[in-house]
Design a protein around this motif. Structure first.
Motif, mmCIF file in Angstrom:
data_model
loop_
_atom_site.group_PDB
_atom_site.id
_atom_site.type_symbol
_atom_site.label_atom_id
_atom_site.label_comp_id
_atom_site.label_asym_id
_atom_site.label_seq_id
_atom_site.Cartn_x
_atom_site.Cartn_y
_atom_site.Cartn_z
ATOM 1 N N ILE A 1 63.460 38.043 38.063
ATOM 2 C CA ILE A 1 63.614 38.497 36.672
ATOM 3 C C ILE A 1 64.075 37.325 35.796
ATOM 4 C CG2 ILE A 1 64.775 40.134 35.146
ATOM 5 C CD1 ILE A 1 63.199 41.704 37.124
ATOM 6 N N GLY A 2 65.025 36.559 36.289
ATOM 7 C CA GLY A 2 65.500 35.401 35.538
ATOM 8 C C GLY A 2 64.395 34.400 35.276
ATOM 9 N N LEU A 3 63.535 34.185 36.262
ATOM 10 C CA LEU A 3 62.416 33.255 36.082
ATOM 11 C C LEU A 3 61.397 33.799 35.085
ATOM 12 C CD1 LEU A 3 62.029 32.106 39.764
ATOM 13 C CD2 LEU A 3 62.721 30.676 37.839
ATOM 14 N N LEU A 4 61.139 35.098 35.133
ATOM 15 C CA LEU A 4 60.211 35.697 34.173
ATOM 16 C C LEU A 4 60.746 35.603 32.749
ATOM 17 C CD1 LEU A 4 58.869 38.865 35.997
ATOM 18 C CD2 LEU A 4 57.581 36.848 35.301
ATOM 19 N N VAL A 5 62.017 35.890 32.561
ATOM 20 C CA VAL A 5 62.629 35.807 31.230
ATOM 21 C C VAL A 5 62.584 34.369 30.717
ATOM 22 C CG1 VAL A 5 64.830 36.023 30.003
ATOM 23 C CG2 VAL A 5 64.079 37.833 31.536
ATOM 24 N N VAL B 1 68.782 30.919 49.417
ATOM 25 C CA VAL B 1 67.675 30.047 48.991
ATOM 26 C C VAL B 1 66.950 30.568 47.751
ATOM 27 C CG1 VAL B 1 65.450 29.090 49.713
ATOM 28 C CG2 VAL B 1 67.413 28.983 51.244
ATOM 29 N N PRO B 2 66.593 31.856 47.641
ATOM 30 C CA PRO B 2 65.896 32.309 46.426
ATOM 31 C C PRO B 2 66.718 32.114 45.153
ATOM 32 C CG PRO B 2 65.622 33.912 48.168
ATOM 33 C CD PRO B 2 66.629 32.916 48.653
ATOM 34 N N SER B 3 68.007 32.370 45.224
ATOM 35 C CA SER B 3 68.855 32.162 44.046
ATOM 36 C C SER B 3 68.949 30.686 43.698
ATOM 37 C CB SER B 3 70.252 32.729 44.283
ATOM 38 O OG SER B 3 70.198 34.122 44.373
ATOM 39 N N ILE C 1 67.598 26.181 40.081
ATOM 40 C CA ILE C 1 67.041 24.844 39.911
ATOM 41 C C ILE C 1 65.826 24.879 38.983
ATOM 42 C CG2 ILE C 1 65.855 22.967 41.120
ATOM 43 C CD1 ILE C 1 67.756 23.616 43.514
ATOM 44 N N ALA C 2 64.959 25.880 39.132
ATOM 45 C CA ALA C 2 63.768 25.988 38.291
ATOM 46 C C ALA C 2 64.138 26.224 36.832
ATOM 47 C CB ALA C 2 62.861 27.102 38.805
ATOM 48 N N ARG D 1 64.702 24.041 31.282
ATOM 49 C CA ARG D 1 65.536 23.841 30.090
ATOM 50 C C ARG D 1 65.698 22.363 29.781
ATOM 51 N NH1 ARG D 1 68.487 28.343 28.444
ATOM 52 N NH2 ARG D 1 70.241 27.084 27.761
ATOM 53 N N GLU D 2 65.853 21.527 30.804
ATOM 54 C CA GLU D 2 65.955 20.080 30.592
ATOM 55 C C GLU D 2 64.653 19.520 30.019
ATOM 56 O OE1 GLU D 2 68.429 17.701 31.000
ATOM 57 O OE2 GLU D 2 69.736 19.451 31.118
#
Length: 82
Positions: free
Chosen positions: A12-16, A46-48, A53-54, A59-60
């Motif tokens: 969900i965080g990656l989709l947002v 590992v998934p978190s 990291i992604a 953002r960077e």
């Protein structure tokens, strides 16, 4: 806030954050790590870690792009050697 979401609900965080392919990869990673995490418990993190990291890298990259665009529009900062 996006980092908390990426840590607790990685896909969900990656989709947002606008990373749908990373979210799909993270779902596959969750399944793999859930199966093998029963034996090697560290794999459950590992998934978190992947999501954090992604999100950080995206953002960077955005921030770098904004700085480069500002330098193109307004020129280098005063005192910057050419």
């Amino acid at each position: 806030m996006i980092y908390v979401l990426a840590a607790l609900l990685p896909p969900i965080g990656l989709l947002v954050n606008g990373q749908p392919f990373s979210a799909v990869f993270n779902l596959v990673l969750i399944v793999f790590c859930a199966i093998f995490g029963l034996v090697f418990h560290i794999l459950l993190l590992v998934p978190s870690a992947h999501a954090l990291i992604a999100v950080h890298m995206k953002r960077e990259r955005r921030m770098h792009r904004e700085v480069v665009e500002a330098i193109r529009q307004h020129g280098p900062p005063p005192g910057y050697p050419h």
